[in-house]
Design an enzyme around this catalytic site. Structure first.
Site, PDB file in Angstrom:
ATOM      1  N   LYS A 136      47.652  28.447  39.558  1.00  0.00           N
ATOM      2  CA  LYS A 136      46.382  28.081  38.908  1.00  0.00           C
ATOM      3  C   LYS A 136      45.369  29.209  39.123  1.00  0.00           C
ATOM      4  CE  LYS A 136      45.106  25.494  43.071  1.00  0.00           C
ATOM      5  NZ  LYS A 136      45.036  24.142  43.669  1.00  0.00           N
ATOM      6  N   TYR A 192      18.714  46.998  49.260  1.00  0.00           N
ATOM      7  CA  TYR A 192      17.718  46.029  48.780  1.00  0.00           C
ATOM      8  C   TYR A 192      17.150  45.211  49.937  1.00  0.00           C
ATOM      9  CZ  TYR A 192      19.001  46.634  43.862  1.00  0.00           C
ATOM     10  OH  TYR A 192      19.207  47.125  42.605  1.00  0.00           O
TER      11      TYR A 192
END
Ligand code: PLP
Length: 358
Positions: free
Chosen positions: A34, A254
């Site tokens: 999956k 950042y």
């Protein structure tokens, strides 16, 4: 080309599938593919296991159709069953094995006109309380479905909530609830995911459902792939694209969240959160540069992240970086980032090219 690639070792997947089978001699195993084979590429993984796998397991009809196109004969198990009654004839056409996880699905099956009968896996809620019928409901539906024209094999399946925590009391409880239904004449039974397959022999039954172990990651917090004999499959590798010196008191990245406490050599790596690297990985998360361990520093950006190269004075622009893989277990990075290997592997984004080793 941007220096970032996920290299996938298909021989390692075959090794891991064979190991799953060796753990439970005589049983069959659905290779769980999956979510695009946990991010590894369903086409390549199904092809690599084409001759070995007894079957495949997926989460939706769309995924099942993709596997059926690659493999004409394999059993393909739809783990959550059909999401709508209209999917049932398509599932029959594709010759799928379907889970029936609730009364609505069971009723829809009994009402369906199908081109051919389906192998049905009644799902028992043995204690996880996510999907599945109660033990009494399994008894009732067993009686109603046993000779229904829509049903070929009638099988029993359940799923563990805590198989990754060895000796968790719910494990034994769930096995007991499952074994309590042994008097019903199901054709096949299935209970074990990777964790159970590896550590709970009483759960092996007829069909195993290994997922994460095929991809060389561990379901356990306290058992490594090395200890389990599994081979890592995906290596996510990049390069240093910049190197600079940073003085005491200067920040990186950042938010200026990391500040140098000593004169530091900082490398910038060509991988960021838009590639699937976890943005919340904290400073200190391990990264390999030229095969040596260094630490992530500052916030992960969309396309880049920074590492501290202070103890690697020879590392230059162009140096090889491994974010996880053959030499740095994905589980270690996951643990540092407060998540699990499953999430890191399934979240590697489409912009990262996959390269396959046969
Ligand atoms: C995903 C899934 C598996 C595979 O689990 P792993 O922990 O990856 O081995 C097995 N069974 C069911 C029902 C699943 O949804």
């Amino acid at each position: 080309m941007r220096p970032l690639v996920a290299t996938i070792d298909l021989a390692a997947i075959r090794h891991n599938y064979a190991l799953a089978k060796r753990c439970a001699p005589g049983r069959q195993a659905f290779a769980v593919v999956k979510a695009n084979a946990y991010g590894h590429g369903v086409r390549e993984v199904v092809t690599a296991l084409h001759d070995e796998a007894d079957g495949f397991a997926v989460a939706s009809l769309e995924e099942a159709a993709e596997v059926r196109a690659l493999h004409g004969e394999a059993r393909i198990l739809l783990l959550e069953g059909c999401f709508a009654a209209e999917e049932l004839p398509i599932a029959a056409q594709l010759r799928l094995d379907i889970v029936v996880q609730g009364a609505e699905q069971a009723a829809a099956l009994l009402a369906a006109a199908l081109p051919q009968p389906l192998n049905v896996w009644l799902k028992l809620d043995s204690g996880m309380h996510r999907l599945g019928l109660s033990p009494q409901a399994v008894r009732d539906w067993h009686a109603r479905l046993r000779n229904a024209p829509q049903v070929a094999e009638l099988n029993l399946l359940s799923h563990f909530a805590c198989a990754d925590e060895r000796a968790h009391p719910l494990i034994e409880q769930q096995v007991e609830v499952f074994l309590d239904l042994l008097d019903l004449d199901f054709d096949q039974r299935s209970l074990a995911n990777s964790a159970a397959l590896l550590t709970i022999p009483a759960s092996h039954m007829d069909w195993l459902r290994p997922g994460i172990m095929l991809y060389g990651a561990t379901p356990f917090a306290d058992l490594s792939v090395l200890e389990l004999g599994l081979k890592p499959v995906m290596s996510l590798t990049a390069q240093l694209i910049a190197v600079r010196d940073v003085a005491v008191g200067e920040s990186v990245g950042y938010g200026a969240s990391w500040v140098a406490e000593r004169p530091s050599r900082i490398g910038t790596v060509s991988c960021g959160y838009a590639d699937g690297y976890p943005r919340h990985a904290p400073s200190g998360t391990p990264v390999l540069v030229d095969g040596q361990r260094v630490e992530l520093v500052g916030r992960v950006s969309m396309d880049m992240l920074a590492v501290d190269l202070t103890h690697l004075p020879d590392a230059q622009v162009g140096a090889a970086v491994e974010l996880w893989g053959a030499y740095l277990p994905v589980d270690e990075v996951a643990q540092a980032a407060g998540t699990i290997g499953y999430e890191l592997l399934t979240k590697v984004t489409a912009r990262v090219p996959r390269r396959y080793l046969a």
